[in-house]
Design a protein around this motif. Sequence first.
Motif, PDB file in Angstrom:
ATOM      1  N   PRO A   1       1.312 -10.601   0.885  1.00 51.46           N
ATOM      2  CA  PRO A   1       1.453  -9.156   0.692  1.00 51.46           C
ATOM      3  C   PRO A   1       0.178  -8.440   1.111  1.00 51.46           C
ATOM      4  O   PRO A   1      -0.935  -8.910   0.851  1.00 51.46           O
ATOM      5  N   SER A   2       0.329  -7.313   1.766  1.00 60.77           N
ATOM      6  CA  SER A   2      -0.838  -6.532   2.163  1.00 60.77           C
ATOM      7  C   SER A   2      -1.582  -6.047   0.928  1.00 60.77           C
ATOM      8  O   SER A   2      -0.968  -5.583  -0.043  1.00 60.77           O
ATOM      9  N   ALA A   3      -2.906  -6.169   0.964  1.00 63.48           N
ATOM     10  CA  ALA A   3      -3.733  -5.657  -0.132  1.00 63.48           C
ATOM     11  C   ALA A   3      -3.989  -4.162   0.020  1.00 63.48           C
ATOM     12  O   ALA A   3      -4.567  -3.531  -0.861  1.00 63.48           O
ATOM     13  N   GLN A   4      -3.553  -3.592   1.152  1.00 66.20           N
ATOM     14  CA  GLN A   4      -3.823  -2.189   1.425  1.00 66.20           C
ATOM     15  C   GLN A   4      -2.575  -1.309   1.378  1.00 66.20           C
ATOM     16  O   GLN A   4      -2.669  -0.127   1.061  1.00 66.20           O
ATOM     17  N   THR A   5      -1.398  -1.867   1.709  1.00 69.10           N
ATOM     18  CA  THR A   5      -0.186  -1.055   1.828  1.00 69.10           C
ATOM     19  C   THR A   5       0.964  -1.702   1.067  1.00 69.10           C
ATOM     20  O   THR A   5       1.347  -2.845   1.354  1.00 69.10           O
ATOM     21  N   VAL A   6       1.515  -0.993   0.114  1.00 67.09           N
ATOM     22  CA  VAL A   6       2.616  -1.518  -0.694  1.00 67.09           C
ATOM     23  C   VAL A   6       3.855  -1.715   0.179  1.00 67.09           C
ATOM     24  O   VAL A   6       4.188  -0.877   1.030  1.00 67.09           O
ATOM     25  N   GLY A   7       4.525  -2.846  -0.001  1.00 65.71           N
ATOM     26  CA  GLY A   7       5.761  -3.116   0.711  1.00 65.71           C
ATOM     27  C   GLY A   7       5.593  -3.798   2.048  1.00 65.71           C
ATOM     28  O   GLY A   7       6.583  -4.139   2.698  1.00 65.71           O
TER      29      GLY A   7
END
Length: 273
Positions: free
Chosen positions: A202-208
Amino acid sequence: MARFIEDHMTDTTDRYRAPALDKGLDILELLAGIEGGLTQSEIAKALGRSPNEFYRMLDRLARRGYVTRVDGDRYALTLKMFGLAQFHAPTRRLASLATPLLRELSQRTRQANQLVVFDRGNAVVIAQQEAPGYWGISIRVGSHIGLFDTGSGHVLLAFSSPERRQMMVAENRDTGAPARDIPPALEARFDEIRARGYEAMPSAQTVGVTNISAPVLSADGEPLAAVTIPYLPLVDSEGAPSMDEAAAALVETTTALSEFGGCSSEGETFVSE
């Protein structure tokens, strides 16, 4: 080491001598051929000089980021010179060679993608392809992204040799990033990444968003770059590739890039050892 002394004795017939520069270059050339580093005394012995002659030179090389201390009192090369070479012509050729394959990948997956290299302590985006549709995640070329919290960073670390990984972490500290060692849990994850052939996290910067990253490898198995798809589920796009299908297409692309053997179309290597 005796061979090194013989080959690097000061040439007294040299018309334009620069002793300080020669001394610094001698240190760099010596450390380039040594795994695990050398102490100040060992460097002096190898070069046939007094240890006191090298204190200031080693201090300056360390402050400029060319060498770093390891295991307390040993000095080893960082990857700074490697990083300087990254943004020379070979890296531009790498980005140029990768562009048509990355464009095809974006069409196959309907997702954006980025080409990322390691440069002086950071993972740096050197090329990117937009998603072909209306929606996608875009990262500016030249952006510095994390080594420890991104798919690209994980891949660059995971596929590097333990010695190179140690130097990458040391260089990351030198850039002003928070000092840290690689946690055991992340080292274990590197084993999983190598076994699977890519990272998916999962991206640590952008949800989803899930970052799917795979390495472009040189002929000796070291990572030249990482290609990352910031996978964004497309709920309104019928027939869009699944995450697993996107990962498979990504690995096909990075395998194709790796099969060039780290060489440009002109037959020159992307990265010189």
